[in-house]
Each structure stands twice: as structure tokens, then as C-alpha cells.
Design an enzyme around this catalytic site. Structure first.
Site, PDB file in Angstrom:
ATOM      1  N   ARG A   7      11.475   4.877   3.560  1.00  0.00           N
ATOM      2  CA  ARG A   7      11.801   6.312   3.543  1.00  0.00           C
ATOM      3  C   ARG A   7      12.466   6.747   4.851  1.00  0.00           C
ATOM      4  O   ARG A   7      13.299   7.657   4.858  1.00  0.00           O
ATOM      5  CB  ARG A   7      10.550   7.129   3.251  1.00  0.00           C
ATOM      6  CG  ARG A   7      10.077   6.947   1.794  1.00  0.00           C
ATOM      7  CD  ARG A   7       8.669   7.478   1.574  1.00  0.00           C
ATOM      8  NE  ARG A   7       8.566   8.857   1.999  1.00  0.00           N
ATOM      9  CZ  ARG A   7       7.413   9.477   2.244  1.00  0.00           C
ATOM     10  NH1 ARG A   7       6.261   8.834   2.129  1.00  0.00           N
ATOM     11  NH2 ARG A   7       7.413  10.730   2.627  1.00  0.00           N
ATOM     12  N   ARG A  40       0.856  -1.190   0.000  1.00  0.00           N
ATOM     13  CA  ARG A  40       0.000   0.000   0.000  1.00  0.00           C
ATOM     14  C   ARG A  40       0.888   1.235   0.000  1.00  0.00           C
ATOM     15  O   ARG A  40       1.124   1.853   1.036  1.00  0.00           O
ATOM     16  CB  ARG A  40      -0.945  -0.044   1.198  1.00  0.00           C
ATOM     17  CG  ARG A  40      -2.071  -1.064   0.971  1.00  0.00           C
ATOM     18  CD  ARG A  40      -2.785  -1.399   2.246  1.00  0.00           C
ATOM     19  NE  ARG A  40      -1.884  -2.051   3.188  1.00  0.00           N
ATOM     20  CZ  ARG A  40      -2.177  -2.338   4.444  1.00  0.00           C
ATOM     21  NH1 ARG A  40      -3.356  -2.034   4.927  1.00  0.00           N
ATOM     22  NH2 ARG A  40      -1.296  -2.925   5.225  1.00  0.00           N
ATOM     23  N   ASP A  50       2.507   4.905  -0.409  1.00  0.00           N
ATOM     24  CA  ASP A  50       2.055   6.228   0.026  1.00  0.00           C
ATOM     25  C   ASP A  50       1.893   7.208  -1.133  1.00  0.00           C
ATOM     26  O   ASP A  50       2.354   6.940  -2.248  1.00  0.00           O
ATOM     27  CB  ASP A  50       3.113   6.826   0.968  1.00  0.00           C
ATOM     28  CG  ASP A  50       2.871   6.419   2.407  1.00  0.00           C
ATOM     29  OD1 ASP A  50       1.734   6.051   2.750  1.00  0.00           O
ATOM     30  OD2 ASP A  50       3.856   6.466   3.179  1.00  0.00           O
ATOM     31  N   TYR A  53      12.065  -2.868  -2.933  1.00  0.00           N
ATOM     32  CA  TYR A  53      11.957  -1.431  -3.183  1.00  0.00           C
ATOM     33  C   TYR A  53      13.292  -0.889  -3.685  1.00  0.00           C
ATOM     34  O   TYR A  53      14.369  -1.389  -3.318  1.00  0.00           O
ATOM     35  CB  TYR A  53      11.582  -0.673  -1.896  1.00  0.00           C
ATOM     36  CG  TYR A  53      10.133  -0.778  -1.520  1.00  0.00           C
ATOM     37  CD1 TYR A  53       9.209   0.139  -2.013  1.00  0.00           C
ATOM     38  CD2 TYR A  53       9.679  -1.776  -0.669  1.00  0.00           C
ATOM     39  CE1 TYR A  53       7.857   0.055  -1.662  1.00  0.00           C
ATOM     40  CE2 TYR A  53       8.338  -1.872  -0.316  1.00  0.00           C
ATOM     41  CZ  TYR A  53       7.438  -0.946  -0.821  1.00  0.00           C
ATOM     42  OH  TYR A  53       6.111  -1.032  -0.471  1.00  0.00           O
TER      43      TYR A  53
END
Lengths: 257, 257
Positions: free
Chosen positions: A203, A51, A53, A112
Site C-alpha cells: 500500500r 497477515r 491488514d 499481491y
């Protein structure tokens, strides 16, 4: 009913994130559900592996959708891409899967990529696609700092206050920091791999490592911050436009063959 | 008077091309000249190595500018980048050069890259940055076709009707065709190198080779088209958004040291 796995690429900028919001803000999920409704009466509710951002990109998100008709997978992806235009969302692969397949719960690994460009001059072609910093980071310091985070840890420090995960304990299988040529500067890529991630974990990690690479933090402070299990010990959170969900692994690749 | 060499990166989309137009359309040249005028009273007239067309990008364009004041090269690039905002034009290097240096006439080599992405699903992050085709081209056919063009030839077939060059005879030193991974498809890159190019030469070559890669033209038809010395023998001209001026070579690198 037939279940289909969709590999999804998107540009994060125009969206509030993957997940459909009650207030009707544009989301990637809603865009795909509305495209599905052009093919078969809805409402459709699809599930995704990650999910992401607001502003976060994907090149290899995976979602699944249930349809009443028996669709040829290629024709389904073509029809969805047609109805998704002109939004920057594309179905890059599509496959019929077993009813037991769940894009989120069947996933055993997420990958990622975070792209950071270090140069003085503003980026042009990559505006909105990278995090730009002014100075070349210390690559060895980045790698030393990153190494503290690999393995099974309580990642409370690197987790958004809003994170809904049951446990802050996750196993980070990989953080690879690599440098790539970039006109007038340099590009640093962070590749991360884990079974699953906490909200804002990538992040938070990259933003903290940036402080290390800039020399503002000694690399060992990453270990101290991790051990603190305290959100306040985290560095700044890196901006979303450098982050890409690049792939998801399942026990059997739904798109093979 | 002091002369400065500027290395320039830009996104071609908002511009009618490099060259300033009498009708005031936005051009990269005018954007930089106007930024210079914020530093010293104008009018300024700058020259560039390659007069790129509307929509064509650059990562390594080189221009030169004359200024009355003695500027520190780094401070000059910083000031220009400040005044160029928010246009997608960036000065990525700047150096004081001899008065004999001329960005266009001193150049001994220009390098171009053309990015073609072959996949069914529309591109998202690279919209406006690549030429998208539907099917994977035949790489060997592309290379066989391209090989006919390397060397010294009359390139009348691959030259825009409007081309102002004195002679259509040019020496093409290199066309390298390479394939790169791309999510859900594949990317083909054409790297071209020559002392100088005719107007539309790269796009005419790539558009013609695309026909070969798609199987619509046998590779030998490239040789026939070249020998015809006739614009009508050329394939379609590839669109500008896949094309990048990546670098310019001078007898001595103005940005070295």
C-alpha cells in the site's frame, strides 16, 4: 495429528485483518478457528502466509491447521465452508500436508494485486473492492516510477512504523502495471511479487506511485524516496480495499494433485 | 427544452428493477428522476433502453432525460452523481442529443452479459454479482445448446408469462459462451446480442442452458423446447444477480466525441 493446508478467499471489509486480536474484534483467523472448533474441540491456532491488514482482501491466502482426526480434505473444506456461512470467507482448496509444512515459514513467494479504478462516477458493483481515483494516471510514469523499486533494497521508506520485521531489506521481484477496460473509465492493476513483504509495503508503494501517475511527483522521486530510508519520504498509503493477496508459492504446491 | 442521453451503471440488488412502480418501491428510474428533481423542478419522466428486472445489474444502460435549462453534459453527470449518492447508481457518460433521440425506440441493439461461477466454496467478493453453481458445466454442450437459439425464432418458450411485447418473434444475433479463470473454480460468461429481447428472455435461456451444461438435458432438447412455443417447455429461469445490461447501440453513438 494431521496437518492440512487451506487456500482461503475473503472479503476484507468486515474484518480487522487476518490476525486474531486480543480484544475479540472479528478477524479472518478467528472465524476459521471457530469453524474448526465446530468440527473438533479447540482451541485451534492456525498460521497463515500473509497477515493481511483490516479491509484487505484475499483470493489465495494459505493457512495451515492441525486436527486430531484424519479428515478427507474435500469433506473438511465443505464442512468449514458450511460453518463459515454467512461470513465472506471461503476455503477454495484443502490438502493434507506433511507436518513440516508451515503456511508462513515454508512460503517462498507471496503475490499481491492492487486494483485502482480511475473514473469520475462512483463505482457501484466494485464499491469496497477497488481504490477509486478521479483521473486516468500516466501509465508510463507509473511504470518508470515502479521500476526504481524492483530488486533488493532497504525498504524503510515503504514500511509501516509498526512493522515487526527484523530487517527492512527485501527483494521485490516484480511490479507489473497494466491497464484494463472499465466502463466509463479505466482500471490500473499493480501486480507485485516477492519472497516476503514488509508491513504496509504494497500500500505504501501503490500510494506513492499514484502520486507519480497523477503528475504530482516526478518518477525519479521514487528513487530518491527509496534512497532516503525514511518513512517521512513515502507518499500517502493507498487504502486497503484495493489490495488482494492473490497467491503464495511453496517449494512444492500443497494443492497439486 | 434540451434532451440528454445518460449512460447508467447500477447494482440491481436494492431495486425492484429499472421501472418506477406505482407503489413507490425503490427503482433505478425513480432514483434518477429524483436526482433530476434536485436540479430542476419536476416531475421528470425518463425512458431507458432496457427495463431490467429486480436484482438485474447494468454497466451500460442508456436513458434520456429532458431538461429546461441548457446544461453542460459533464456538469450534469457530476451533479446527478452527487445527488444519487449513496445509492449504487452512477452516470458514467452524458451527452446532449437531438430531440428525436429516444433511448428505447432509437436503440438498434441491446447487449447482455450473464456471469455464472462454478465452484463448491461460496463466492465472497462476487456475492450478489454472479450466479453460483456447484459443478463445472460441459462447455461444448452449452455451446451446442446455445447454437439452436441463434437467429430469428418464435421465443414463446423463453418469454415470461407477463411479457407485454406484441410479438414473440425475435432475432437473436449472438450467444457466445466463454470460460474464464476463477479462484477455486471457473467462470462461464454468456454474451447475448439482439435488437431487442422479450421479458425474462436472457434468464430463461441461461437457466435452460445450465440444465444442458449440467448434463440434465441433452443439447437437442433446447431445439425441441424452442419449437414447442410453450412456456412450460422452458428450463428454470436463472436468478437475476448474474445478469448485466452491458450496452445499447444507436444508429449514431450519442456518447461519441
Amino acid at each position: 495429528m494431521s496437518r492440512y493446508a487451506l487456500k482461503v478467499e475473503y472479503h476484507g471489509a468486515p474484518f480487522c485483518g487476518w490476525q486474531r486480536q486480543a480484544d475479540g474484534q472479528p478477524s479472518v483467523q478467528a472465524a476459521i478457528e471457530e469453524a474448526l472448533a465446530r468440527l473438533e474441540p479447540g482451541p485451534h491456532r492456525i498460521a497463515a502466509a500473509g497477515r493481511t491488514d483490516a479491509g484487505v482482501h484475499a483470493t489465495g491466502q494459505v493457512a495451515h491447521a492441525d486436527l486430531a482426526r484424519d479428515w478427507d480434505a474435500f469433506r473438511l473444506s465443505e464442512a468449514l465452508n458450511w460453518h463459515l456461512r454467512p461470513l465472506p470467507v471461503a476455503i477454495t482448496a484443502c490438502a493434507r500436508v506433511d507436518d513440516e509444512f508451515h503456511a508462513r515459514f515454508s512460503a517462498v513467494e507471496r503475490r499481491y494485486l492492487f486494483r485502482m479504478v480511475a473514473r469520475r462516477a462512483p463505482v457501484t458493483h466494485d464499491a469496497g473492492l477497488v481504490w477509486q481515483v478521479q483521473s486516468r494516471p500516466d501509465l508510463e510514469a507509473l511504470r518508470t516510477g515502479a521500476a526504481h523499486l524492483v530488486g533488493r533494497h532497504d525498504f524503510t521508506t515503504f514500511r509501516a512504523a509498526l512493522c515487526q520485521a527484523d530487517s527492512p531489506v527485501k527483494t521485490l521481484d516484480e511490479i507489473t502495471v497494466s491497464e484494463h477496460p472499465y466502463p466509463g473509465g479505466t482500471e490500473i492493476r499493480f501486480a507485485l511479487r516477492a519472497r516476503s513483504f514488509l508491513h504496509n509495503q504494497v500500500r505504501s508503494i501503490v500510494g506513492t506511485l499514484e502520486r507519480v501517475g497523477a503528475g504530482a511527483w516526478p518518477p525519479d522521486r521514487v528513487a530518491t524516496a527509496l534512497a532516503a530510508r525514511d518513512r517521512a519520504a513515502c507518499g500517502p498509503v493507498a487504502p486497503p480495499q484495493g489490495l488482494y493477496l492473490t497467491g503464495v508459492t511453496y517449494p512444492a504446491d500443497p494443492f497439486a494433485g
